[in-house]
Design a protein around this motif. Structure first.
Motif, PDB file in Angstrom:
ATOM      1  N   ASN A  32      -8.872  49.740   1.284  1.00 27.09           N
ATOM      2  CA  ASN A  32     -10.238  49.448   0.891  1.00 27.09           C
ATOM      3  C   ASN A  32     -11.126  49.688   2.104  1.00 27.09           C
ATOM      4  O   ASN A  32     -11.244  48.854   2.990  1.00 27.09           O
ATOM      5  CB  ASN A  32     -10.325  47.987   0.418  1.00 27.09           C
ATOM      6  CG  ASN A  32     -11.680  47.694  -0.191  1.00 27.09           C
ATOM      7  OD1 ASN A  32     -12.680  48.334   0.164  1.00 27.09           O
ATOM      8  ND2 ASN A  32     -11.726  46.739  -1.105  1.00 27.09           N
ATOM      9  N   ARG A  35     -14.122  47.324   3.809  1.00 27.73           N
ATOM     10  CA  ARG A  35     -13.981  45.913   4.180  1.00 27.73           C
ATOM     11  C   ARG A  35     -14.049  45.663   5.681  1.00 27.73           C
ATOM     12  O   ARG A  35     -13.999  44.513   6.121  1.00 27.73           O
ATOM     13  CB  ARG A  35     -12.689  45.352   3.598  1.00 27.73           C
ATOM     14  CG  ARG A  35     -12.608  45.612   2.087  1.00 27.73           C
ATOM     15  CD  ARG A  35     -11.896  44.575   1.273  1.00 27.73           C
ATOM     16  NE  ARG A  35     -10.659  44.063   1.771  1.00 27.73           N
ATOM     17  CZ  ARG A  35     -10.435  42.762   1.977  1.00 27.73           C
ATOM     18  NH1 ARG A  35     -11.406  41.904   1.739  1.00 27.73           N
ATOM     19  NH2 ARG A  35      -9.271  42.349   2.398  1.00 27.73           N
ATOM     20  N   ASP A  43      -5.795  42.589   4.796  1.00 31.62           N
ATOM     21  CA  ASP A  43      -4.934  43.394   3.915  1.00 31.62           C
ATOM     22  C   ASP A  43      -3.580  43.668   4.559  1.00 31.62           C
ATOM     23  O   ASP A  43      -2.544  43.607   3.902  1.00 31.62           O
ATOM     24  CB  ASP A  43      -5.622  44.736   3.579  1.00 31.62           C
ATOM     25  CG  ASP A  43      -6.768  44.546   2.578  1.00 31.62           C
ATOM     26  OD1 ASP A  43      -6.877  43.434   1.996  1.00 31.62           O
ATOM     27  OD2 ASP A  43      -7.549  45.494   2.383  1.00 31.62           O
TER      28      ASP A  43
END
Lengths: 310, 310
Positions: A32, A35, A43
């Motif tokens: 992602n 982020r 993550d």
């Protein structure tokens, strides 16, 4: 003790548990990119926790976590990667805080791939080696006296951006003549497209079903095997500049071994044929020995394995 | 304890006694290129004995003898140098036999000059550095983690023969685009001659008293200071390719320092002006830091000092 290797890519983050140079378990999740450093670190931490719990392994049995990331990594571990929204970002301290007692390291992904080949693959047993990855671009990793050379500011081993000659188009980096504009998969495709656009007849167009945008490096090598004259022109040009690029590497640090990886290396029989002699031709001293030129062993697993060896 | 440095050149063999990084005594004799390995070794031995006796120093007070030589030197010390009639010749064992108990080492002259700058001169205090010598050709020396990098086969650090771009004439080594065909003193002279031959008016011709064969790099820089348009064109071209060559060095190993020596570096004010920014322009990551670019400290003494530090 186990090691964990994390391979951060633009599309996915892959994690693997490594024991004795073997990946015993893998897991991945989507990257992602929006982020930032906190999100990315979270993550990675989640992925580490998930893979450990899935394998019933306690973090206390993990000696170190290594991360490979596509960007500039300073010796202090600060990462700059535009695509991931990182600018001088520190991921290591966040993860070391989460996994107290486990060493966390980070390195550039191409350097990490070189480390994988050096520790477990095609460059095992050598003391100095250079790895180049011929893919979309050209990545590089340099190992001297058993140590990864990343440079004083983390910007070393950018072998793809070594200027080598003049080319008919500029590199994305703004310069002309970068190695990767001659020898990456992209460069091979681009030159095949150029010749096809000039109206030359070639089987490559057939393989691409008439759409030049479909051309891949594999199609070029496949047509080469069929004695297609355009493919021969493209491959000869590729090999000429590959020999020059490798000669520059030899001229610089004369490594014991050069390992070639990336998608283009799948056509290793075509690539290696006569390459050694072509490289020597481009050296000032043409009679001496040069190091071995070999094909990389690991494909998709290089990132995890190399990161675990950081 | 004393060290002895020997600088073997095409014209003369120089010897120096070194103590604490200072040359306390020097002596030289003519190089006799036809005498082969035995003769050369004997000449070096004689020179060592003469300089020791002149200074009333016993060989037992000499910790090591180092030799710098213009040729390829393998890790085993085998020297190949066409001009000196050497082919895989072993000088070290002959001298070690003569001077029992004293360590004898040998290295390439450009590498040895880099070691001099690293141990005692412009690169002192750094851990990694690259030296380039802009003279008749371009010599190179690379130090990483405090160690001279000569390569697996002794053919590393041939930075002058790094191919960089395409040039209007071929290099003596048979290739096109070698760094030294753009940035050596010879390259500067050649380009000034070319522009003069094309009929351009320039003060350089005046300095050379109308004979283009008299042109020196110094004349070009002198005319540059007088705003001579041909000199500006020559110097701008030189600096453009110098920046590209240094960028390739940074791309490769990102050293803490690059030291520039050789006759051309006498015009250091002109050379260094704006150079740092030009180098950065040729890197893929233009915003990061690069190492320092400095001017070499030693001129003629680099060979003796560096050899003594081998």
């Amino acid at each position: 003790m186990y090691k964990i290797g994390i391979d951060v890519g633009g599309m996915s983050i892959k994690a693997g548990i490594v024991k004795d140079g073997q990946i015993i378990s893998k897991m991945s999740k989507e990257t992602n990119c929006e982020r930032g450093v906190e999100g990315l670190s979270q993550d990675i931490a989640d992925l580490v926790e998930d893979i450990l719990s899935q394998n019933n392994i306690d973090i206390k049995s993990v000696s170190n976590i290594g991360i490979g990331i596509p960007g500039v990594v300073t010796n202090e571990g600060a990462v700059t990667c535009v695509n991931l929204g990182l600018k001088n970002s520190l991921i290591v301290p966040i993860l070391e805080e989460k996994f107290k007692g486990t060493k966390v390291s980070i390195g550039n992904d191409a350097n990490v791939a070189a480390l994988a080949e050096f520790s477990y693959g095609s460059m095992r047993g050598y003391e100095s080696g250079v790895m180049i990855t011929l893919g979309t671009g050209i990545g590089g990793g340099i190992i001297i006296n058993g140590k990864l050379i990343t440079g004083a500011n983390g910007i070393g081993a950018e072998i793809g951006h070594m200027m080598l000659s003049t080319n008919y188009f500029d590199c994305n980096c703004g310069n002309n003549g970068c190695f990767e504009t001659f020898c990456s998969a992209t460069a091979i495709i681009k030159y095949a497209q150029k010749l096809a656009e000039e109206g030359k007849t070639t089987k490559i167009i057939e393989y691409a079903e008439g759409n030049l945008n479909n051309i891949t490096a594999k199609m070029v090598f496949d047509a080469y095997r069929e004695d297609d004259s355009v493919a021969i022109e493209v491959v000869d040009r590729f090999k000429k500049y590959l020999a020059m690029g490798l000669a520059n590497i030899v001229n610089f640090i004369d490594p014991q071994v050069i390992s070639i990886g990336g998608g283009v290396s799948n056509a290793s029989d075509i690539m290696l044929n006569g390459l050694n002699d072509k490289v020597k031709k481009h050296l000032p001293f043409k009679e001496g020995n040069i190091g071995d030129i070999v094909i990389a062993e690991f494909k998709n697993d290089a990132g995890i394995l190399g990161a675990s060896a950081l």
